[in-house]
Scaffold this active site. Structure first.
Site, PDB file in Angstrom:
ATOM      1  N   ASP A 292      -8.756   3.423   1.997  1.00 20.02           N
ATOM      2  CA  ASP A 292      -8.734   1.988   1.684  1.00 20.02           C
ATOM      3  C   ASP A 292      -8.729   1.165   2.969  1.00 20.02           C
ATOM      4  OD1 ASP A 292      -6.188   2.509   2.595  1.00 20.02           O
ATOM      5  OD2 ASP A 292      -5.137   1.724   0.858  1.00 20.02           O
TER       6      ASP A 292
ATOM      7  N   ASN B 284       4.847  -1.534  -5.124  1.00 21.61           N
ATOM      8  CA  ASN B 284       4.550  -1.850  -6.526  1.00 21.61           C
ATOM      9  C   ASN B 284       3.905  -0.656  -7.229  1.00 21.61           C
ATOM     10  OD1 ASN B 284       2.175  -1.825  -5.129  1.00 21.61           O
ATOM     11  ND2 ASN B 284       1.288  -3.604  -6.146  1.00 21.61           N
TER      12      ASN B 284
ATOM     13  N   HIS C  27       1.320   1.053  -6.045  1.00 26.47           N
ATOM     14  CA  HIS C  27      -0.127   1.190  -5.839  1.00 26.47           C
ATOM     15  C   HIS C  27      -0.468   2.476  -5.083  1.00 26.47           C
ATOM     16  CE1 HIS C  27      -0.290  -1.388  -1.829  1.00 26.47           C
ATOM     17  NE2 HIS C  27       0.095  -0.155  -1.585  1.00 26.47           N
TER      18      HIS C  27
ATOM     19  N   GLU D 299      -4.029  -1.707  -7.237  1.00 26.69           N
ATOM     20  CA  GLU D 299      -2.839  -2.526  -7.476  1.00 26.69           C
ATOM     21  C   GLU D 299      -2.420  -2.464  -8.944  1.00 26.69           C
ATOM     22  OE1 GLU D 299      -1.332  -3.322  -4.935  1.00 26.69           O
ATOM     23  OE2 GLU D 299      -2.213  -4.936  -3.759  1.00 26.69           O
TER      24      GLU D 299
HETATM   25  C1  GLP Z   1      -0.569   0.222   1.966  1.00 26.59           C
HETATM   26  C2  GLP Z   1      -1.885   1.003   1.826  1.00 26.59           C
HETATM   27  C3  GLP Z   1      -1.695   2.288   1.057  1.00 26.59           C
HETATM   28  C4  GLP Z   1      -0.377   2.884   1.446  1.00 26.59           C
HETATM   29  C5  GLP Z   1       0.725   2.020   0.877  1.00 26.59           C
HETATM   30  C6  GLP Z   1       2.098   2.393   1.359  1.00 26.59           C
HETATM   31  O1  GLP Z   1      -0.732  -1.116   1.731  1.00 26.59           O
HETATM   32  N1  GLP Z   1      -2.904   0.245   1.203  1.00 26.59           N
HETATM   33  O2  GLP Z   1      -2.774   3.174   1.313  1.00 26.59           O
HETATM   34  O3  GLP Z   1      -0.254   4.183   0.944  1.00 26.59           O
HETATM   35  O4  GLP Z   1       0.453   0.646   1.076  1.00 26.59           O
HETATM   36  O5  GLP Z   1       2.284   1.992   2.681  1.00 26.59           O
HETATM   37  P1  GLP Z   1       3.480   2.505   3.576  1.00 26.59           P
HETATM   38  O6  GLP Z   1       3.240   3.945   3.827  1.00 26.59           O
HETATM   39  O7  GLP Z   1       3.394   1.682   4.842  1.00 26.59           O
HETATM   40  O8  GLP Z   1       4.731   2.280   2.800  1.00 26.59           O
END
Ligand code: GLP
Length: 240
Positions: free
Chosen positions: A67, A136, A138, A143
């Protein structure tokens, strides 16, 4: 879902890296995908260590990013692309055969979305999809409320994601959309590895793993995946 509870972040990272490496050992021409964010830093370093130590040969394998923030390229601080280039690809002494990194700053973002779909259609399905979980629930930028049938898509960021994103790039930029592999592509992966660490992920991880399967908590869809590993440190697993 197979639950693997690790004593700390380092163990979680090593375990997830080794599950990803196993996929390449099973299929040298594997297609791999890792997430951005804070969670996978140790995992991608551990994976690069395995490659550099000659414990896994990725010379015939391919990599595709999960992503990106729309508007950010792989030179922008806080972007998934920069993370992929510096923390993973840049550390590999022996590179992947090929890597496709999403360009969130592409002028024609719809063409970029199509290119992501085309790459996965050509070299996929994914042999292994490593995923983080957002606050959330995701996965990538799937989302809450996302259609589970989607392939690559461009999606408005949720309010929760917009709040959390300041940890990556402060107030420097304010993306409104994400571009992401879709749940259909993630669910088609031969293996999924969901990683989570820290007490702040305990509630959402419990909802994803123990709650009902619903697009209000996109990661809950992984309960329906036939070969999914949840690799969490003790803090994140506290409510399971
Ligand atoms: C981000 C990314 C995701 C990631 C998630 C968790 O916004 N889009 O690919 O897995 O949110 O992020 P983090 O590992 O910093 O908690």
């Amino acid at each position: 879902m197979e639950l693997i509870i690790c004593k700390d972040y380092e163990e979680m990272s090593r375990k997830a890296a080794s599950l990803a490496a196993d996929s390449v050992r099973q299929n040298p021409r594997a297609l791999l995908s890792f997430p951005g964010g804070d969670t996978p830093l140790g995992m991608v370093h551990a994976f690069a260590d395995l490659v550099n130590a000659g414990e896994v040969d990725i010379s015939k394998a391919r990599y595709v990013s999960l992503d990106e923030w729309v508007g950010l390229s792989d030179t922008d601080e806080g972007s998934c692309g920069l993370f992929n280039r510096t923390e993973l690809l840049g550390r590999l002494q022996k590179p992947f055969l090929d890597a496709h990194i999403i360009d969130g700053a592409a002028k024609d973002i719809e063409a970029e979305r199509k290119a992501l779909d085309a790459y996965i259609a050509r070299y996929g399905p994914l042999d292994v999809s490593v995923l983080g979980i957002g606050m959330n629930g995701h996965l990538g930028f799937n989302e809450d409320g996302v259609d589970f049938g989607l392939h690559a898509h461009i999606i408005p960021l949720s309010d929760v994601t917009k709040k959390v994103m300041t940890k990556y790039f402060g107030e420097k930029c304010h993306p409104e959309y994400g571009i992401s592999q879709g749940i259909a592509q993630i669910m088609a992966a031969k293996k999924v590895v969901l990683i989570a660490n820290g007490a702040h992920k305990a509630d959402i991880l419990a909802q994803a793993v123990r709650g009902e399967v619903t697009n209000r908590v996109p990661a809950s869809v992984l309960q329906n995946h036939p070969n999914c590993f949840v690799v969490a440190d003790e803090a994140a697993a506290a409510k399971l």
